[in-house]
Design a protein around this motif. Sequence first.
Motif, PDB file in Angstrom:
ATOM      1  N   PHE A 170       0.850  -1.188   0.000  1.00  0.00           N
ATOM      2  CA  PHE A 170       0.000   0.000   0.000  1.00  0.00           C
ATOM      3  C   PHE A 170       0.887   1.240   0.000  1.00  0.00           C
ATOM      4  CE2 PHE A 170      -4.444  -1.124   1.784  1.00  0.00           C
ATOM      5  CZ  PHE A 170      -4.536  -2.192   0.922  1.00  0.00           C
ATOM      6  N   ASN A 171       0.421   2.292  -0.686  1.00  0.00           N
ATOM      7  CA  ASN A 171       1.156   3.550  -0.613  1.00  0.00           C
ATOM      8  C   ASN A 171       0.795   4.266   0.691  1.00  0.00           C
ATOM      9  OD1 ASN A 171      -1.220   5.177  -1.006  1.00  0.00           O
ATOM     10  ND2 ASN A 171      -1.022   4.941  -3.231  1.00  0.00           N
ATOM     11  N   GLU A 172       1.434   5.387   0.941  1.00  0.00           N
ATOM     12  CA  GLU A 172       1.247   6.107   2.204  1.00  0.00           C
ATOM     13  C   GLU A 172      -0.210   6.535   2.417  1.00  0.00           C
ATOM     14  OE1 GLU A 172       2.834  10.216   4.244  1.00  0.00           O
ATOM     15  OE2 GLU A 172       4.203   9.130   2.926  1.00  0.00           O
ATOM     16  N   GLU A 173      -0.845   7.036   1.372  1.00  0.00           N
ATOM     17  CA  GLU A 173      -2.238   7.480   1.506  1.00  0.00           C
ATOM     18  C   GLU A 173      -3.169   6.305   1.806  1.00  0.00           C
ATOM     19  OE1 GLU A 173      -5.896   9.542  -0.951  1.00  0.00           O
ATOM     20  OE2 GLU A 173      -3.850   9.946  -1.621  1.00  0.00           O
ATOM     21  N   GLN A 174      -2.954   5.182   1.156  1.00  0.00           N
ATOM     22  CA  GLN A 174      -3.790   4.006   1.411  1.00  0.00           C
ATOM     23  C   GLN A 174      -3.611   3.528   2.857  1.00  0.00           C
ATOM     24  OE1 GLN A 174      -2.128   1.850  -1.877  1.00  0.00           O
ATOM     25  NE2 GLN A 174      -4.049   1.965  -3.046  1.00  0.00           N
ATOM     26  N   CYS A 175      -2.391   3.566   3.352  1.00  0.00           N
ATOM     27  CA  CYS A 175      -2.140   3.192   4.749  1.00  0.00           C
ATOM     28  C   CYS A 175      -2.861   4.145   5.700  1.00  0.00           C
ATOM     29  CB  CYS A 175      -0.648   3.185   5.041  1.00  0.00           C
ATOM     30  SG  CYS A 175       0.254   1.840   4.252  1.00  0.00           S
ATOM     31  N   GLU A 176      -2.853   5.423   5.349  1.00  0.00           N
ATOM     32  CA  GLU A 176      -3.549   6.419   6.166  1.00  0.00           C
ATOM     33  C   GLU A 176      -5.056   6.148   6.175  1.00  0.00           C
ATOM     34  OE1 GLU A 176      -3.363  11.245   6.846  1.00  0.00           O
ATOM     35  OE2 GLU A 176      -2.532  10.399   5.006  1.00  0.00           O
ATOM     36  N   ARG A 177      -5.602   5.773   5.045  1.00  0.00           N
ATOM     37  CA  ARG A 177      -7.024   5.462   4.943  1.00  0.00           C
ATOM     38  C   ARG A 177      -7.382   4.227   5.773  1.00  0.00           C
ATOM     39  NH1 ARG A 177      -9.798   7.894   0.756  1.00  0.00           N
ATOM     40  NH2 ARG A 177      -8.576   9.479  -0.300  1.00  0.00           N
ATOM     41  N   VAL A 178      -6.534   3.216   5.733  1.00  0.00           N
ATOM     42  CA  VAL A 178      -6.745   2.023   6.556  1.00  0.00           C
ATOM     43  C   VAL A 178      -6.761   2.430   8.029  1.00  0.00           C
ATOM     44  CG1 VAL A 178      -5.632  -0.108   7.358  1.00  0.00           C
ATOM     45  CG2 VAL A 178      -5.845   0.350   4.907  1.00  0.00           C
ATOM     46  N   THR A 179      -5.828   3.285   8.415  1.00  0.00           N
ATOM     47  CA  THR A 179      -5.760   3.759   9.800  1.00  0.00           C
ATOM     48  C   THR A 179      -7.020   4.525  10.174  1.00  0.00           C
ATOM     49  OG1 THR A 179      -3.355   3.848   9.698  1.00  0.00           O
ATOM     50  CG2 THR A 179      -4.415   5.153  11.422  1.00  0.00           C
ATOM     51  N   PHE A 180      -7.512   5.380   9.278  1.00  0.00           N
ATOM     52  CA  PHE A 180      -8.744   6.130   9.561  1.00  0.00           C
ATOM     53  C   PHE A 180      -9.920   5.182   9.795  1.00  0.00           C
ATOM     54  CE2 PHE A 180      -7.266  10.162   7.145  1.00  0.00           C
ATOM     55  CZ  PHE A 180      -6.786  10.726   8.311  1.00  0.00           C
ATOM     56  N   VAL A 181     -10.068   4.182   8.948  1.00  0.00           N
ATOM     57  CA  VAL A 181     -11.179   3.232   9.117  1.00  0.00           C
ATOM     58  C   VAL A 181     -11.079   2.558  10.490  1.00  0.00           C
ATOM     59  CG1 VAL A 181     -12.206   1.069   8.311  1.00  0.00           C
ATOM     60  CG2 VAL A 181     -11.558   2.823   6.661  1.00  0.00           C
ATOM     61  N   LEU A 182      -9.895   2.099  10.835  1.00  0.00           N
ATOM     62  CA  LEU A 182      -9.723   1.415  12.122  1.00  0.00           C
ATOM     63  C   LEU A 182      -9.942   2.364  13.291  1.00  0.00           C
ATOM     64  CD1 LEU A 182      -6.671  -0.862  11.265  1.00  0.00           C
ATOM     65  CD2 LEU A 182      -9.091  -1.518  11.420  1.00  0.00           C
ATOM     66  N   ASN A 183      -9.485   3.613  13.161  1.00  0.00           N
ATOM     67  CA  ASN A 183      -9.698   4.593  14.235  1.00  0.00           C
ATOM     68  C   ASN A 183     -11.171   4.965  14.378  1.00  0.00           C
ATOM     69  OD1 ASN A 183      -6.997   4.665  14.922  1.00  0.00           O
ATOM     70  ND2 ASN A 183      -6.563   6.521  13.766  1.00  0.00           N
ATOM     71  N   ILE A 184     -11.864   5.115  13.264  1.00  0.00           N
ATOM     72  CA  ILE A 184     -13.296   5.411  13.313  1.00  0.00           C
ATOM     73  C   ILE A 184     -14.030   4.263  13.992  1.00  0.00           C
ATOM     74  CG2 ILE A 184     -15.387   5.618  11.897  1.00  0.00           C
ATOM     75  CD1 ILE A 184     -13.680   7.323   9.934  1.00  0.00           C
ATOM     76  N   HIS A 185     -13.704   3.048  13.588  1.00  0.00           N
ATOM     77  CA  HIS A 185     -14.350   1.879  14.192  1.00  0.00           C
ATOM     78  C   HIS A 185     -14.071   1.828  15.700  1.00  0.00           C
ATOM     79  CE1 HIS A 185     -15.946  -2.050  14.890  1.00  0.00           C
ATOM     80  NE2 HIS A 185     -14.776  -2.471  15.317  1.00  0.00           N
ATOM     81  N   SER A 186     -12.841   2.081  16.088  1.00  0.00           N
ATOM     82  CA  SER A 186     -12.484   2.082  17.508  1.00  0.00           C
ATOM     83  C   SER A 186     -13.262   3.159  18.264  1.00  0.00           C
ATOM     84  CB  SER A 186     -10.980   2.309  17.661  1.00  0.00           C
ATOM     85  OG  SER A 186     -10.624   2.414  19.003  1.00  0.00           O
ATOM     86  N   GLY A 187     -13.339   4.351  17.672  1.00  0.00           N
ATOM     87  CA  GLY A 187     -14.082   5.442  18.307  1.00  0.00           C
ATOM     88  C   GLY A 187     -15.555   5.115  18.469  1.00  0.00           C
ATOM     89  N   LEU A 188     -16.147   4.542  17.443  1.00  0.00           N
ATOM     90  CA  LEU A 188     -17.569   4.183  17.516  1.00  0.00           C
ATOM     91  C   LEU A 188     -17.802   3.067  18.529  1.00  0.00           C
ATOM     92  CD1 LEU A 188     -18.497   4.354  13.723  1.00  0.00           C
ATOM     93  CD2 LEU A 188     -19.113   5.994  15.521  1.00  0.00           C
ATOM     94  N   SER A 189     -16.849   2.147  18.629  1.00  0.00           N
ATOM     95  CA  SER A 189     -16.963   1.062  19.613  1.00  0.00           C
ATOM     96  C   SER A 189     -16.881   1.596  21.035  1.00  0.00           C
ATOM     97  CB  SER A 189     -15.857   0.024  19.391  1.00  0.00           C
ATOM     98  OG  SER A 189     -16.017  -0.607  18.144  1.00  0.00           O
ATOM     99  N   THR A 190     -16.172   2.690  21.210  1.00  0.00           N
ATOM    100  CA  THR A 190     -16.081   3.338  22.521  1.00  0.00           C
ATOM    101  C   THR A 190     -17.358   4.117  22.829  1.00  0.00           C
ATOM    102  OG1 THR A 190     -13.692   3.544  22.304  1.00  0.00           O
ATOM    103  CG2 THR A 190     -14.750   4.983  23.906  1.00  0.00           C
ATOM    104  N   LEU A 191     -17.920   4.743  21.815  1.00  0.00           N
ATOM    105  CA  LEU A 191     -19.122   5.566  22.000  1.00  0.00           C
ATOM    106  C   LEU A 191     -20.381   4.746  22.249  1.00  0.00           C
ATOM    107  CD1 LEU A 191     -18.716   8.231  19.181  1.00  0.00           C
ATOM    108  CD2 LEU A 191     -18.944   8.699  21.620  1.00  0.00           C
ATOM    109  N   PHE A 192     -20.495   3.627  21.562  1.00  0.00           N
ATOM    110  CA  PHE A 192     -21.738   2.859  21.591  1.00  0.00           C
ATOM    111  C   PHE A 192     -21.521   1.443  22.112  1.00  0.00           C
ATOM    112  CE2 PHE A 192     -22.083   5.692  17.779  1.00  0.00           C
ATOM    113  CZ  PHE A 192     -23.053   6.547  18.278  1.00  0.00           C
ATOM    114  N   ASP A 193     -22.497   0.951  22.858  1.00  0.00           N
ATOM    115  CA  ASP A 193     -22.455  -0.429  23.351  1.00  0.00           C
ATOM    116  C   ASP A 193     -23.122  -1.395  22.377  1.00  0.00           C
ATOM    117  OD1 ASP A 193     -21.185   0.254  25.768  1.00  0.00           O
ATOM    118  OD2 ASP A 193     -23.103   0.777  26.689  1.00  0.00           O
ATOM    119  N   ASP A 194     -24.135  -0.926  21.696  1.00  0.00           N
ATOM    120  CA  ASP A 194     -24.916  -1.768  20.793  1.00  0.00           C
ATOM    121  C   ASP A 194     -24.204  -1.883  19.439  1.00  0.00           C
ATOM    122  OD1 ASP A 194     -26.799  -2.995  19.161  1.00  0.00           O
ATOM    123  OD2 ASP A 194     -28.461  -1.727  19.837  1.00  0.00           O
ATOM    124  N   PRO A 195     -23.893  -3.108  18.987  1.00  0.00           N
ATOM    125  CA  PRO A 195     -23.236  -3.282  17.685  1.00  0.00           C
ATOM    126  C   PRO A 195     -24.001  -2.639  16.529  1.00  0.00           C
ATOM    127  CG  PRO A 195     -23.220  -5.345  18.894  1.00  0.00           C
ATOM    128  CD  PRO A 195     -24.075  -4.381  19.675  1.00  0.00           C
TER     129      PRO A 195
END
Length: 109
Positions: free
Chosen positions: A38-63
Motif C-alpha cells: 500500500f502507498n502512504e495514503e492508502q495506509c492512512e485510509r486504513v488507519t482512519f477506518v480502524l480509528n473510526i471503528h475504535s471510536g464508535l466502539s467506545t461511544l456505543f455499546d450496541d453493535p
Amino acid sequence: MSSGLTDVLHVLIQWQCTPNQALAILKLDPDQPFPAVFNEEQCERVTFVLNIHSGLSTLFDDPEDVYGYMSSPHDDPYYEGKSPLELITTGDLTVFERVCWHIDAMRVL
C-alpha cells in the motif's frame, strides 16, 4: 492479505459498503484491488477506518449503533443530513480525516 486489511474489510462490510465504495474509501485500483504494497495514503485510509471503528466502539455499546452510524444520515450540522459513509466515499482524504476527527470529538463530549 495482511490482518490489518482483513480487519478493515470486515469493518467496511459491517458498515454496509458496496465493493465500489470500499475501493473509493481505500483508494484502491479496481483492476488491482489488493496491491502487494500500500502507498502512504492508502495506509492512512486504513488507519482512519480502524480509528473510526475504535471510536464508535467506545461511544456505543450496541453493535447496531457501532456499525450503523456510518451508513445512517445525521442531522448534525457537520454531516448536513448525509451519512459519514457518503462523505468518505467521495475519496477526498481531507473529508475522511474530518469525519475521523468529528467522531473522536464525540468521544470527548
